[in-house]
Design a protein around this motif. Structure first.
Motif, PDB file in Angstrom:
ATOM      1  N   ALA A  41     -58.753 -92.226 -35.594  1.00  0.00           N
ATOM      2  CA  ALA A  41     -59.339 -91.322 -34.591  1.00  0.00           C
ATOM      3  C   ALA A  41     -58.560 -90.011 -34.515  1.00  0.00           C
ATOM      4  O   ALA A  41     -59.163 -88.925 -34.433  1.00  0.00           O
ATOM      5  CB  ALA A  41     -59.361 -92.008 -33.227  1.00  0.00           C
ATOM      6  N   MET A  42     -57.234 -90.090 -34.546  1.00  0.00           N
ATOM      7  CA  MET A  42     -56.418 -88.875 -34.480  1.00  0.00           C
ATOM      8  C   MET A  42     -56.581 -88.028 -35.743  1.00  0.00           C
ATOM      9  O   MET A  42     -56.674 -86.797 -35.667  1.00  0.00           O
ATOM     10  CB  MET A  42     -54.957 -89.238 -34.254  1.00  0.00           C
ATOM     11  CG  MET A  42     -54.677 -89.830 -32.878  1.00  0.00           C
ATOM     12  SD  MET A  42     -52.915 -89.942 -32.450  1.00  0.00           S
ATOM     13  CE  MET A  42     -52.339 -91.118 -33.666  1.00  0.00           C
ATOM     14  N   GLY A  52     -62.085 -70.901 -10.599  1.00  0.00           N
ATOM     15  CA  GLY A  52     -61.925 -72.274 -11.055  1.00  0.00           C
ATOM     16  C   GLY A  52     -60.539 -72.538 -11.604  1.00  0.00           C
ATOM     17  O   GLY A  52     -59.564 -71.874 -11.240  1.00  0.00           O
ATOM     18  N   LEU A  53     -60.452 -73.536 -12.460  1.00  0.00           N
ATOM     19  CA  LEU A  53     -59.205 -73.928 -13.105  1.00  0.00           C
ATOM     20  C   LEU A  53     -59.405 -73.927 -14.617  1.00  0.00           C
ATOM     21  O   LEU A  53     -60.532 -73.829 -15.107  1.00  0.00           O
ATOM     22  CB  LEU A  53     -58.802 -75.351 -12.685  1.00  0.00           C
ATOM     23  CG  LEU A  53     -58.583 -75.645 -11.209  1.00  0.00           C
ATOM     24  CD1 LEU A  53     -58.344 -77.146 -11.032  1.00  0.00           C
ATOM     25  CD2 LEU A  53     -57.392 -74.861 -10.677  1.00  0.00           C
ATOM     26  N   ASN A  54     -58.308 -74.051 -15.339  1.00  0.00           N
ATOM     27  CA  ASN A  54     -58.379 -74.371 -16.760  1.00  0.00           C
ATOM     28  C   ASN A  54     -57.930 -75.815 -16.883  1.00  0.00           C
ATOM     29  O   ASN A  54     -56.740 -76.109 -16.982  1.00  0.00           O
ATOM     30  CB  ASN A  54     -57.462 -73.450 -17.569  1.00  0.00           C
ATOM     31  CG  ASN A  54     -57.468 -73.811 -19.048  1.00  0.00           C
ATOM     32  OD1 ASN A  54     -58.411 -74.426 -19.538  1.00  0.00           O
ATOM     33  ND2 ASN A  54     -56.417 -73.458 -19.752  1.00  0.00           N
ATOM     34  N   SER A  55     -58.869 -76.742 -16.806  1.00  0.00           N
ATOM     35  CA  SER A  55     -58.532 -78.164 -16.737  1.00  0.00           C
ATOM     36  C   SER A  55     -59.485 -78.956 -17.615  1.00  0.00           C
ATOM     37  O   SER A  55     -60.524 -79.440 -17.169  1.00  0.00           O
ATOM     38  CB  SER A  55     -58.608 -78.656 -15.287  1.00  0.00           C
ATOM     39  OG  SER A  55     -58.146 -79.987 -15.198  1.00  0.00           O
ATOM     40  N   ARG A  56     -59.107 -79.069 -18.890  1.00  0.00           N
ATOM     41  CA  ARG A  56     -59.951 -79.784 -19.845  1.00  0.00           C
ATOM     42  C   ARG A  56     -59.160 -80.908 -20.497  1.00  0.00           C
ATOM     43  O   ARG A  56     -57.956 -80.779 -20.745  1.00  0.00           O
ATOM     44  CB  ARG A  56     -60.444 -78.827 -20.934  1.00  0.00           C
ATOM     45  CG  ARG A  56     -61.305 -77.693 -20.412  1.00  0.00           C
ATOM     46  CD  ARG A  56     -61.560 -76.653 -21.479  1.00  0.00           C
ATOM     47  NE  ARG A  56     -60.328 -75.993 -21.900  1.00  0.00           N
ATOM     48  CZ  ARG A  56     -60.291 -74.847 -22.572  1.00  0.00           C
ATOM     49  NH1 ARG A  56     -61.405 -74.246 -22.923  1.00  0.00           N
ATOM     50  NH2 ARG A  56     -59.134 -74.315 -22.914  1.00  0.00           N
ATOM     51  N   LEU A  57     -59.817 -82.013 -20.775  1.00  0.00           N
ATOM     52  CA  LEU A  57     -59.237 -83.074 -21.590  1.00  0.00           C
ATOM     53  C   LEU A  57     -59.367 -82.653 -23.042  1.00  0.00           C
ATOM     54  O   LEU A  57     -60.468 -82.354 -23.508  1.00  0.00           O
ATOM     55  CB  LEU A  57     -59.983 -84.388 -21.355  1.00  0.00           C
ATOM     56  CG  LEU A  57     -59.460 -85.606 -22.123  1.00  0.00           C
ATOM     57  CD1 LEU A  57     -58.111 -86.052 -21.568  1.00  0.00           C
ATOM     58  CD2 LEU A  57     -60.467 -86.749 -22.068  1.00  0.00           C
ATOM     59  N   ASP A  58     -58.246 -82.625 -23.780  1.00  0.00           N
ATOM     60  CA  ASP A  58     -58.353 -82.189 -25.173  1.00  0.00           C
ATOM     61  C   ASP A  58     -58.937 -83.298 -26.043  1.00  0.00           C
ATOM     62  O   ASP A  58     -58.918 -84.483 -25.700  1.00  0.00           O
ATOM     63  CB  ASP A  58     -57.003 -81.698 -25.707  1.00  0.00           C
ATOM     64  CG  ASP A  58     -55.989 -82.806 -25.886  1.00  0.00           C
ATOM     65  OD1 ASP A  58     -56.165 -83.618 -26.811  1.00  0.00           O
ATOM     66  OD2 ASP A  58     -55.014 -82.850 -25.113  1.00  0.00           O
ATOM     67  N   THR A  59     -59.465 -82.902 -27.191  1.00  0.00           N
ATOM     68  CA  THR A  59     -60.212 -83.819 -28.045  1.00  0.00           C
ATOM     69  C   THR A  59     -59.348 -84.964 -28.559  1.00  0.00           C
ATOM     70  O   THR A  59     -59.819 -86.102 -28.698  1.00  0.00           O
ATOM     71  CB  THR A  59     -60.843 -83.061 -29.226  1.00  0.00           C
ATOM     72  OG1 THR A  59     -61.542 -81.917 -28.734  1.00  0.00           O
ATOM     73  CG2 THR A  59     -61.813 -83.938 -29.992  1.00  0.00           C
ATOM     74  N   MET A  60     -58.081 -84.679 -28.869  1.00  0.00           N
ATOM     75  CA  MET A  60     -57.198 -85.731 -29.376  1.00  0.00           C
ATOM     76  C   MET A  60     -57.062 -86.860 -28.364  1.00  0.00           C
ATOM     77  O   MET A  60     -57.141 -88.042 -28.717  1.00  0.00           O
ATOM     78  CB  MET A  60     -55.821 -85.144 -29.703  1.00  0.00           C
ATOM     79  CG  MET A  60     -54.903 -86.102 -30.448  1.00  0.00           C
ATOM     80  SD  MET A  60     -55.422 -86.373 -32.164  1.00  0.00           S
ATOM     81  CE  MET A  60     -54.879 -84.837 -32.920  1.00  0.00           C
ATOM     82  N   GLN A  61     -56.871 -86.494 -27.096  1.00  0.00           N
ATOM     83  CA  GLN A  61     -56.741 -87.528 -26.065  1.00  0.00           C
ATOM     84  C   GLN A  61     -58.049 -88.293 -25.888  1.00  0.00           C
ATOM     85  O   GLN A  61     -58.040 -89.512 -25.673  1.00  0.00           O
ATOM     86  CB  GLN A  61     -56.302 -86.901 -24.735  1.00  0.00           C
ATOM     87  CG  GLN A  61     -54.998 -86.130 -24.793  1.00  0.00           C
ATOM     88  CD  GLN A  61     -53.841 -86.954 -25.312  1.00  0.00           C
ATOM     89  OE1 GLN A  61     -53.854 -88.178 -25.258  1.00  0.00           O
ATOM     90  NE2 GLN A  61     -52.820 -86.283 -25.832  1.00  0.00           N
TER      91      GLN A  61
END
Length: 377
Positions: free
Chosen positions: A20-21, A232-241
């Motif tokens: 996956a990584m 707003g915020l800059n709050s994203r789950l990155d793709t690797m996680q």
């Protein structure tokens, strides 16, 4: 021996996690890759809600709810006194005032009687407007949402479920992170479902709220990233996680939650006549973020922790200080008499090694050290 054995878990899941990584690395889709959307859909289906909005961490998840609801100065938000700092911190960060509530000695979760008393006291004082309550699913056990909801409806409060430790828990057939008007969780590595960095998620059945939360997550975007319609915020789950979590979610659902409950059952069987063990009410099911026992005093608790350490057995104290005694909240006035249970727990709790891969041999070693210590105490 590991407190929560992420190294062993990785070896079990290594082939799938590595693949996956590597897929993310080879595609170079590090931000907002397709794995993020796919994970959100899988998480929403697992929890049993319409929408999952992933974000950067569990604290941001709570803050997103505060922002979406317009919680602000002059508002009161009711928070358990026995929990991690971020649950109260996000209230102050929004400009509102956290009002701390005592907890139940058996479940460690918010006390319904204390909650109603604090709401009544706040209304009577007349300085703050009650807006929301944040029950915490502490140590993996969902809070008493049937009664929380009755109180919330009675006083017109929003319910924000802090499921950072509760993901995978249930009441009946309904899963944690489905009980709030908005619910949140954390994917911090040591949580029941953890990634290899920071991550979080927000859950809701409300279509309009989901759209608003997605906008806030990415700088208040409108139709595109350069159309900004709100702060707003800059709050994203990155793709690797997201890719890692997708693999771990399958194991979590297939066997990890069931296996960690077997570990908990064995702990309780071996320790129930030695120390106070966790109580799981009828109809409730825990995901066991921690297995937390209670000793008779701070001296006895600290002595046992030292004895475990001498035997290379890790343990943790969650939590050594009540929220109302944190220096950051010095500007707020509280009476210790309102937090008798929390103060007692901070002096007596101790969390033992707990994970789905804990062996019977390791458990026997832990239990024997505790039994021998109690015999001498």
């Amino acid at each position: 021996m590991q407190f929560r054995d992420l190294k062993y878990q990785y070896q079990v899941l290594k082939e799938d996690i590595d693949a996956a990584m590597l897929k993310v690395a080879s595609d170079c889709n590090f931000i907002s890759g397709k794995q993020v959307k796919e994970l959100e859909e899988e998480l929403a289906e697992y929890v049993g809600v319409k929408h999952c909005i992933s974000c950067a961490n569990g604290t941001d998840a709570l803050s997103l709810a505060m922002m979406a609801w317009g919680i602000k100065e002059g508002n009161a938000v009711f928070v358990p006194d026995f929990t991690f700092f971020s649950t109260g911190e996000i209230v102050s960060f929004a400009g509102a005032t956290p009002v701390f509530v005592d907890v139940d000695l058996d479940t460690y979760n918010i006390s319904i009687d204390s909650l109603e008393k604090k709401i009544k006291d706040t209304i009577e004082e007349g300085k703050l407007t009650p807006r929301a309550v944040i029950p915490v699913d502490l140590f993996g056990l969902p809070a008493d949402y049937d009664n929380v909801r009755k109180i919330a409806d009675k006083y017109n409060l929003l319910v924000l479920e802090d499921g950072a430790q509760g993901f995978g828990g249930r009441i009946g057939e309904r899963r944690a992170c489905s009980f709030g008007d908005i619910s949140t969780t954390s994917f911090f590595p040591a949580k029941p479902l953890g990634c290899y960095g920071d991550g979080g998620a927000v859950f809701t059945d409300d279509d309009d709220m989901a759209a608003l939360l997605r906008s806030i997550c990415v700088h208040g975007k409108g139709t595109m990233k350069y159309d900004n319609v709100r702060i707003g915020l800059n709050s994203r789950l990155d793709t690797m996680q997201a890719a890692i979590l997708a693999v771990k979610l399958r194991a979590f659902n297939d066997y990890e939650v069931a296996d960690i409950n077997k570990v908990a059952e064995r702990y309780t069987e071996l320790l129930s006549d030695v120390v106070k063990t966790p109580v799981i009410p009828d109809g409730f099911y825990s995901s066991w973020a921690q297995y937390t026992i209670q000793l008779d005093s701070r001296k006895e608790r600290d002595g046992l922790q030292a004895e475990l350490k001498k035997n290379d057995i890790p343990s943790m104290v969650y939590y050594p200080k009540p929220m109302h005694k944190q220096q950051a909240f010095d500007g707020l006035l509280f009476n210790d008499k309102d937090y008798v249970n929390t103060i007692q727990l901070c002096d007596t709790v101790l969390s033992l090694p707990m994970h789905p891969y804990l062996t019977a041999e390791d458990m026997d070693t832990i239990v024997e050290v505790i039994k021998q210590y109690k015999l001498r105490a």
